[in-house]
Each structure stands twice: as C-alpha cells, then as structure tokens.
Design an enzyme around this catalytic site. Structure first.
Site, PDB file in Angstrom:
ATOM      1  N   ASP A   1       0.591   1.006   6.475  1.00 12.40           N
ATOM      2  CA  ASP A   1       0.546  -0.230   5.712  1.00 12.40           C
ATOM      3  C   ASP A   1       0.842  -1.360   6.700  1.00 12.40           C
ATOM      4  O   ASP A   1       1.414  -1.111   7.753  1.00 12.40           O
ATOM      5  CB  ASP A   1       1.634  -0.107   4.636  1.00 12.40           C
ATOM      6  CG  ASP A   1       1.850  -1.381   3.877  1.00 12.40           C
ATOM      7  OD1 ASP A   1       0.855  -1.943   3.412  1.00 12.40           O
ATOM      8  OD2 ASP A   1       3.003  -1.801   3.734  1.00 12.40           O
TER       9      ASP A   1
ATOM     10  N   ASP B   1       2.838   0.495  -2.433  1.00 11.58           N
ATOM     11  CA  ASP B   1       2.197   1.685  -1.885  1.00 11.58           C
ATOM     12  C   ASP B   1       2.948   2.986  -2.146  1.00 11.58           C
ATOM     13  O   ASP B   1       2.632   4.002  -1.531  1.00 11.58           O
ATOM     14  CB  ASP B   1       1.837   1.508  -0.400  1.00 11.58           C
ATOM     15  CG  ASP B   1       3.006   1.065   0.428  1.00 11.58           C
ATOM     16  OD1 ASP B   1       4.127   1.363   0.049  1.00 11.58           O
ATOM     17  OD2 ASP B   1       2.775   0.418   1.472  1.00 11.58           O
TER      18      ASP B   1
ATOM     19  N   ASP C   1       6.159   0.754   3.144  1.00 13.00           N
ATOM     20  CA  ASP C   1       7.476   0.273   2.723  1.00 13.00           C
ATOM     21  C   ASP C   1       7.653   0.403   1.211  1.00 13.00           C
ATOM     22  O   ASP C   1       8.687   0.034   0.677  1.00 13.00           O
ATOM     23  CB  ASP C   1       7.709  -1.170   3.184  1.00 13.00           C
ATOM     24  CG  ASP C   1       6.695  -2.125   2.584  1.00 13.00           C
ATOM     25  OD1 ASP C   1       5.765  -1.672   1.889  1.00 13.00           O
ATOM     26  OD2 ASP C   1       6.826  -3.337   2.809  1.00 13.00           O
TER      27      ASP C   1
HETATM   28  P1  ADP Z   1       0.238  -5.091   2.099  1.00  8.89           P
HETATM   29  O1  ADP Z   1      -0.790  -4.072   1.822  1.00  8.89           O
HETATM   30  O2  ADP Z   1      -0.087  -5.861   3.350  1.00  8.89           O
HETATM   31  O3  ADP Z   1       1.623  -4.544   2.146  1.00  8.89           O
HETATM   32  P2  ADP Z   1       0.429  -6.052  -0.673  1.00  8.89           P
HETATM   33  O4  ADP Z   1      -0.428  -4.983  -1.289  1.00  8.89           O
HETATM   34  O5  ADP Z   1       1.880  -5.980  -0.921  1.00  8.89           O
HETATM   35  O6  ADP Z   1       0.148  -6.182   0.905  1.00  8.89           O
HETATM   36  O7  ADP Z   1      -0.094  -7.463  -1.172  1.00  8.89           O
HETATM   37  C1  ADP Z   1      -1.442  -7.828  -1.011  1.00  8.89           C
HETATM   38  C2  ADP Z   1      -1.662  -9.296  -1.192  1.00  8.89           C
HETATM   39  O8  ADP Z   1      -1.380  -9.683  -2.544  1.00  8.89           O
HETATM   40  C3  ADP Z   1      -0.781 -10.185  -0.341  1.00  8.89           C
HETATM   41  O9  ADP Z   1      -1.318 -10.398   0.926  1.00  8.89           O
HETATM   42  C4  ADP Z   1      -0.729 -11.464  -1.179  1.00  8.89           C
HETATM   43  O10 ADP Z   1      -1.862 -12.248  -0.927  1.00  8.89           O
HETATM   44  C5  ADP Z   1      -0.803 -10.971  -2.609  1.00  8.89           C
HETATM   45  N1  ADP Z   1       0.537 -10.852  -3.224  1.00  8.89           N
HETATM   46  C6  ADP Z   1       1.141  -9.701  -3.618  1.00  8.89           C
HETATM   47  N2  ADP Z   1       2.341  -9.947  -4.166  1.00  8.89           N
HETATM   48  C7  ADP Z   1       2.520 -11.291  -4.100  1.00  8.89           C
HETATM   49  C8  ADP Z   1       3.582 -12.178  -4.477  1.00  8.89           C
HETATM   50  N3  ADP Z   1       4.705 -11.747  -5.022  1.00  8.89           N
HETATM   51  N4  ADP Z   1       3.401 -13.502  -4.256  1.00  8.89           N
HETATM   52  C9  ADP Z   1       2.272 -13.957  -3.685  1.00  8.89           C
HETATM   53  N5  ADP Z   1       1.255 -13.190  -3.302  1.00  8.89           N
HETATM   54  C10 ADP Z   1       1.361 -11.873  -3.500  1.00  8.89           C
HETATM   55 MG    MG Z   2       3.403  -3.457   1.933  1.00  4.56          MG
END
Ligand code: ADP
Ligand code: MG
Length: 346
Positions: free
Chosen positions: A48, A243, A239
């Site tokens: 991730d 996921d 983390d």
């Molecule tokens: P990653 O796979 O990089 O860990 P996430 O799946 O957690 O990312 O989140 C994907 C995208 O969704 C982020 O890049 C963001 O654009 C949006 N996002 C998710 N949660 C939030 C939040 N609490 N506030 C703002 N944007 C969010």
């Molecule tokens: Mg993440």
C-alpha cells in the site's frame, strides 16, 4: 535406540520458536510458524502507499480556486474530518492547528477511498477526491500540481481544493531494494491516490508495477488477480486504513503496528512494531534462514540415523554409536536450531 525420533521431534519446533523469537527481538511479530514458512516463500510483494511506504503525514502545500478565505476553508475541512482516523484527516487537523469544537460537527459519513461528508454549523461539507465530488454531483476543477488533492464542497457548491503532500519514509528506497535482494521477484504498489502521485512514488522507489485510484474493493480484486498468476507466495503490506480485507486475502498479510489500525493488526499474520518497511526484507531473511536450519536438521538427523541403522543391520554399530545417533544427533540439532535466534544486521 538409533531409530528414536527425538532429534526431529525436538529440533524442528525449536527452530521455528527460535526463528519467531529472533524476529520478535527485531520488532517483527510473526503469529505462527506456518506464516514464517509462507514468508520464506514470498515471491511477490504487494504494498500500500499511504502509511506504508510514505509517512502518512501530509503537509498542506497549496490551496487553489478557493471561493472563501483559505483559513476558513481549512477550518471547515478540518472540522468535517474531525472524526476520521485516516492519515489525510489527521494531517488536515494538524494543519489547522487550533482546537476543534466537535459540537459544531454532526452527521459524519466516511466513504472509504473517497472522503468524508459531515454537517458543520448546519452546512453540509464534503471533503475528498474526484470520485466523491462525482458521487455528489459537484463539478470540480482538476489540479495540475503533483500531490494528493482534497476537493471541498459546501452545500453542494464547489469551494476549491487543498493540495497536500506526503513524504516517503526514510527507509522506503532501501526497503524495496533489500526486499529484492532477499529474493522477492516483483514489487507491486496499490493505492487509492491519484495516478500522478502513485507514478512519481513508484519511479523513486524502483517499484515494478503500480495500480492507482483503487477503491478498497478494487484492492482485493487486484490482489486476487496477482494471486491467480503468481507462482510463489504473495505478501501484502498495509496499514489497515482501507486495506484490512486485503491483508487477510493475501497469502501473508503484513501490518504496520504503530500507525496501523487495530483491524490491520487483527487481520495480519505478521506485524511490524515500528512501521519500518525495511523490516519486510529482514523478516523474509529471518524466515529463509529459519527454514534452512529446519531442512538441515531434517537431513542431518535422518541421514545419520539411516547410516547407523544400516551399519547396525550388518552388526557394525555398537551401543555408543547408537547413543550418538540418538542423543548426540539431538544435541547437535538443538544447537543448530538455536542459530535461528541470531539475526544479522541489514
Ligand atoms: P491509499 O491506498 O494510498 O492508502 P486510501 O485508500 O486510504 O489511500 O484513500 C484513497 C483516496 O481517497 C485518498 O488519496 C483520498 O483522495 C481519498 N480519501 C480517503 N479518505 C479520505 C478522507 N478522510 N479525507 C479526504 N480524502 C480521503
Ligand atoms: Mg493506506
């Protein structure tokens, strides 16, 4: 006496215990010897991005196209994000700096992989990516700068976006390199972030394959596709923010322990206590060494026993040789097993 199996029965579990012990001394908690064995066969490493390869501490780098004062926009966003444990939320609260009055916020809805919608002072504030804006039917202005973008809309009207940037973990480059040196064939990165950000991070780290703009469910599908075509074992490192399901789907789930969510620690088979991605390579090396010791002990014990049994059958083995084949081999196998406790520095 020669055929007594105690060398095998004692030294093999002991080698695994020593391997698990050696790993935990390094801050790598392995939840069972079967996971240690699977870890040693890792061929594909899926990671991730946010919180795993990057620090997950975003800094606000710019605010664009804002229809209200910059500080007001950040304040509203921080309030809307006040109930979330996502690294983006934590960073926006930190960027605002002042204390947040949670009584001003109600009706919080977090849409994983998209963002949050909450009612702040009676107005509906939405903060998230383009997918969230599309879902709410708000036209948003795309951002050309490199970085993660949080679009903000109040009561269905677009109010601008906040550009935030994450930094790589200091060991991230070395972590990918060492994982490959430890025998991993392919490193894949999965992220929910924009593809521009994902490509930049992957290029810097030397990652073989990237898939971006994934929803939490897409990450499961991506890992299933990788599982179907991979020959060896597939490890996923995350983390747990969006996921956790993937952690349990992969052959081996590795979770970040300090920053990761409780769900991740629960779903994972291996937990890294200090979130250092370099520990992945170290864990693989420990598991390989442990399995090598187990195999050495099996061949050594069985080999000596078969040899002594053959000599015994022709009347060439005496009682002392039989005692060596039993107790002597056991002690040597135990001493060899203890080697699994000691771990080389990376
Ligand atoms: P990653 O796979 O990089 O860990 P996430 O799946 O957690 O990312 O989140 C994907 C995208 O969704 C982020 O890049 C963001 O654009 C949006 N996002 C998710 N949660 C939030 C939040 N609490 N506030 C703002 N944007 C969010
Ligand atoms: Mg993440």
């Amino acid at each position: 006496m020669i055929s007594c199996p105690c060398a095998l029965v004692i030294s093999i579990p002991l080698s695994f215990f020593a391997g698990i012990g050696g790993a935990s001394k390094e801050g790598i908690l392995v939840k069972g010897s079967n996971y240690l064995e699977a870890l040693s066969q890792t061929e594909t490493l899926v990671m991730d991005k946010t919180g795993t390869l990057t620090q997950g501490v975003f800094e606000v780098t710019a605010v664009h196209h804002n229809s209200m004062d910059e500080n007001k926009l950040i304040e509203l966003t921080a309030l809307a994000e006040s109930a979330s444990s996502h690294p983006i939320s934590k960073s926006l609260r930190k960027a605002y700096g002042k204390n947040l009055d949670r009584n001003r916020v109600s009706n919080v809805r977090e849409l994983s992989g998209k963002g949050v919608v909450a009612s702040v002072d009676g107005n509906e504030v939405a903060a998230g990516n383009e997918k969230l804006m599309a879902e709410l039917g708000v036209a948003c202005i795309a951002c050309r700068s490199s970085g993660t973008v949080v679009h903000v809309a109040v009561d269905g009207a677009y109010c601008g976006h906040i550009v935030i940037a994450d930094r790589l973990k200091p060991n991230a480059v070395k972590a990918v390199r060492e994982a490959k040196a430890a025998g991993v064939r392919k490193v894949v990165m999965l992220t929910g972030d924009r593809s521009a950000v994902a490509r930049a991070v992957a290029a810097e780290l030397g990652i073989d394959e990237v898939r971006s703009e994934l929803m939490p469910g897409d990450k499961v599908a991506a890992v299933e596709a990788i599982l179907a075509e991979a020959k060896g074992k597939v490890a996923f490192v995350g983390d747990g923010i969006n996921d956790a399901p993937v952690l349990s789907r992969a052959d081996i789930g590795i979770a970040m322990g300090a920053m990761g969510s409780d769900a991740a620690i629960e779903a994972a088979d291996v937990v890294l206590m200090d979130d250092d991605p370099l520990k992945i390579a170290k864990g693989i090396k420990i598991s390989r060494k442990c399995l090598r010791i187990v195999k050495e002990n099996i061949w050594f014990a069985i080999g000596i026993k078969v040899l002594c049994l053959a000599l015994g059958a022709f009347g060439l083995a005496n009682m002392w040789m039989a005692i060596f084949a039993d107790v002597g081999v056991m002690i040597l196998a135990i001493l060899n097993a203890i080697r699994a406790l000691f771990v080389k520095k990376l």
